[in-house]
Write an enzyme that holds these catalytic residues in place. Structure first.
Site, PDB file in Angstrom:
ATOM      1  N   PHE A  67      -2.080  15.962   4.782  1.00 38.28           N
ATOM      2  CA  PHE A  67      -2.453  15.441   3.471  1.00 38.28           C
ATOM      3  C   PHE A  67      -1.222  15.396   2.588  1.00 38.28           C
ATOM      4  O   PHE A  67      -0.596  16.424   2.320  1.00 38.28           O
ATOM      5  CB  PHE A  67      -3.535  16.314   2.825  1.00 38.28           C
ATOM      6  CG  PHE A  67      -4.148  15.645   1.627  1.00 38.28           C
ATOM      7  CD1 PHE A  67      -5.176  14.726   1.796  1.00 38.28           C
ATOM      8  CD2 PHE A  67      -3.664  15.902   0.356  1.00 38.28           C
ATOM      9  CE1 PHE A  67      -5.722  14.089   0.691  1.00 38.28           C
ATOM     10  CE2 PHE A  67      -4.211  15.259  -0.753  1.00 38.28           C
ATOM     11  CZ  PHE A  67      -5.242  14.352  -0.570  1.00 38.28           C
TER      12      PHE A  67
ATOM     13  N   ASP B 184      -4.068   4.828   6.546  1.00 36.48           N
ATOM     14  CA  ASP B 184      -4.552   6.064   7.163  1.00 36.48           C
ATOM     15  C   ASP B 184      -5.515   5.695   8.302  1.00 36.48           C
ATOM     16  O   ASP B 184      -5.091   5.454   9.425  1.00 36.48           O
ATOM     17  CB  ASP B 184      -5.213   6.891   6.058  1.00 36.48           C
ATOM     18  CG  ASP B 184      -5.555   8.300   6.466  1.00 36.48           C
ATOM     19  OD1 ASP B 184      -5.510   8.607   7.668  1.00 36.48           O
ATOM     20  OD2 ASP B 184      -5.904   9.116   5.593  1.00 36.48           O
TER      21      ASP B 184
ATOM     22  N   ARG C 258       0.368  11.995  -8.759  1.00 35.61           N
ATOM     23  CA  ARG C 258       0.865  10.634  -8.517  1.00 35.61           C
ATOM     24  C   ARG C 258       2.273  10.448  -9.080  1.00 35.61           C
ATOM     25  O   ARG C 258       3.036   9.626  -8.592  1.00 35.61           O
ATOM     26  CB  ARG C 258      -0.059   9.602  -9.183  1.00 35.61           C
ATOM     27  CG  ARG C 258      -1.443   9.488  -8.570  1.00 35.61           C
ATOM     28  CD  ARG C 258      -2.103   8.209  -9.103  1.00 35.61           C
ATOM     29  NE  ARG C 258      -3.549   8.193  -8.914  1.00 35.61           N
ATOM     30  CZ  ARG C 258      -4.168   7.763  -7.824  1.00 35.61           C
ATOM     31  NH1 ARG C 258      -3.454   7.364  -6.796  1.00 35.61           N
ATOM     32  NH2 ARG C 258      -5.478   7.752  -7.754  1.00 35.61           N
TER      33      ARG C 258
ATOM     34  N   GLU D 137       0.840  -1.208   0.000  1.00 35.72           N
ATOM     35  CA  GLU D 137       0.000   0.000   0.000  1.00 35.72           C
ATOM     36  C   GLU D 137       0.869   1.250   0.000  1.00 35.72           C
ATOM     37  O   GLU D 137       1.999   1.225   0.500  1.00 35.72           O
ATOM     38  CB  GLU D 137      -0.881   0.022   1.258  1.00 35.72           C
ATOM     39  CG  GLU D 137      -2.284  -0.492   1.048  1.00 35.72           C
ATOM     40  CD  GLU D 137      -3.171   0.427   0.216  1.00 35.72           C
ATOM     41  OE1 GLU D 137      -2.652   1.240  -0.569  1.00 35.72           O
ATOM     42  OE2 GLU D 137      -4.389   0.336   0.371  1.00 35.72           O
ATOM     43  N   ASP D 138       0.341   2.311  -0.526  1.00 33.81           N
ATOM     44  CA  ASP D 138       1.051   3.586  -0.419  1.00 33.81           C
ATOM     45  C   ASP D 138       0.886   4.168   0.977  1.00 33.81           C
ATOM     46  O   ASP D 138       1.831   4.688   1.559  1.00 33.81           O
ATOM     47  CB  ASP D 138       0.596   4.582  -1.493  1.00 33.81           C
ATOM     48  CG  ASP D 138      -0.910   4.760  -1.545  1.00 33.81           C
ATOM     49  OD1 ASP D 138      -1.645   3.950  -0.938  1.00 33.81           O
ATOM     50  OD2 ASP D 138      -1.371   5.721  -2.190  1.00 33.81           O
TER      51      ASP D 138
HETATM   52  C1  PRP Z   1      -5.865   5.258  -0.350  1.00 36.02           C
HETATM   53  C2  PRP Z   1      -4.711   4.310  -0.084  1.00 36.02           C
HETATM   54  C3  PRP Z   1      -5.366   3.186   0.646  1.00 36.02           C
HETATM   55  C4  PRP Z   1      -6.432   3.887   1.436  1.00 36.02           C
HETATM   56  C5  PRP Z   1      -5.950   4.110   2.826  1.00 36.02           C
HETATM   57  O1  PRP Z   1      -6.539   4.824  -1.476  1.00 36.02           O
HETATM   58  O2  PRP Z   1      -4.123   3.863  -1.282  1.00 36.02           O
HETATM   59  O3  PRP Z   1      -5.929   2.231  -0.223  1.00 36.02           O
HETATM   60  O4  PRP Z   1      -6.698   5.147   0.805  1.00 36.02           O
HETATM   61  O5  PRP Z   1      -6.896   4.783   3.577  1.00 36.02           O
HETATM   62  P1  PRP Z   1      -7.551   4.175   4.894  1.00 36.02           P
HETATM   63  O6  PRP Z   1      -6.449   3.606   5.745  1.00 36.02           O
HETATM   64  O7  PRP Z   1      -8.191   5.385   5.511  1.00 36.02           O
HETATM   65  O8  PRP Z   1      -8.530   3.137   4.498  1.00 36.02           O
HETATM   66  P2  PRP Z   1      -7.545   5.757  -2.313  1.00 36.02           P
HETATM   67  O9  PRP Z   1      -8.952   5.413  -1.917  1.00 36.02           O
HETATM   68  O10 PRP Z   1      -7.126   7.184  -2.187  1.00 36.02           O
HETATM   69  O11 PRP Z   1      -7.352   5.235  -3.794  1.00 36.02           O
HETATM   70  P3  PRP Z   1      -6.067   5.305  -4.754  1.00 36.02           P
HETATM   71  O12 PRP Z   1      -5.029   4.367  -4.173  1.00 36.02           O
HETATM   72  O13 PRP Z   1      -6.580   4.828  -6.069  1.00 36.02           O
HETATM   73  O14 PRP Z   1      -5.578   6.734  -4.773  1.00 36.02           O
END
Ligand code: PRP
Length: 173
Positions: free
Chosen positions: A150, A101, A163, A97-98
């Site tokens: 953010f 949160d 990105r 994961e990136d």
């Molecule tokens: C982001 C990130 C995780 C998630 C984390 O995805 O890549 O999947 O949010 O957040 P959390 O811990 O609050 O659940 P996003 O929905 O932004 O999609 P993306 O990766 O396509 O940008």
């Protein structure tokens, strides 16, 4: 560069941390083929670098998810929009994961993938934001721990932009 961006982790710092994580992943999985499961889209840059930093055999898998807990309310609803191509039964898996949160996405993914019978299932994230957690999830490999700000770049977006930045920056509106 946009005046709204303040560099948090420059490309060189990310590269050296990702190199360390790759070595650590291999050390924890000696002799195993590691299946890296990238959660689209934000993790793709991290995945590309991490995969090259792991010595030995890896497989790459991709998982699309849609989260509906953005904004002000946290429903915790997560849906798989693109499933893995292959079975992970018996495999040593690492979810990539990136960012973790609230933890709601990872909590869902861990529960969903665990029932598919992987030999092991761990989590690697580039950025960990523990101050915003709404559920307890174990993150095994963390690139950097960050405050509740953010961030964009190196896969992370704002309205699908930023990105492709080679660094991670805090976005200040
Ligand atoms: C982001 C990130 C995780 C998630 C984390 O995805 O890549 O999947 O949010 O957040 P959390 O811990 O609050 O659940 P996003 O929905 O932004 O999609 P993306 O990766 O396509 O940008």
């Amino acid at each position: 560069m946009s005046a709204n961006l303040k560099v948090l982790f420059p490309a060189e710092q990310i590269a050296s941390r990702v190199a360390e994580l790759g070595i650590q992943l291999r050390a924890d999985h000696p002799g195993e083929t590691i299946t890296l499961i990238a959660v689209l889209k934000g993790s793709v840059l991290f995945l590309a670098d991490l995969a090259r930093a792991v010595p030995g055999d890896v497989r790459l898998e991709f998982l699309g998810v849609a989260s509906y807990h953005g904004g002000t309310s946290s429903s915790g609803a997560v849906q798989i929009t693109q499933d893995l191509r292959a079975s992970i039964e018996g495999q040593a898996c690492v979810i990539v994961e990136d960012i973790v949160d609230t933890g709601l996405t990872m909590d869902y993914l861990l529960r969903t993938l665990a029932v598919r019978g992987p030999r092991s299932l761990k989590v690697a994230c580039l950025l960990d934001k523990p101050g915003n957690r709404e559920t307890d999830v174990q993150v095994d490999y963390v690139g950097f721990t960050i405050p509740d700000e953010f961030v964009v770049g190196y896969g992370l977006d704002l309205g699908e932009l930023y990105r492709n930045l080679p660094f991670v920056a805090v976005y200040q509106p």
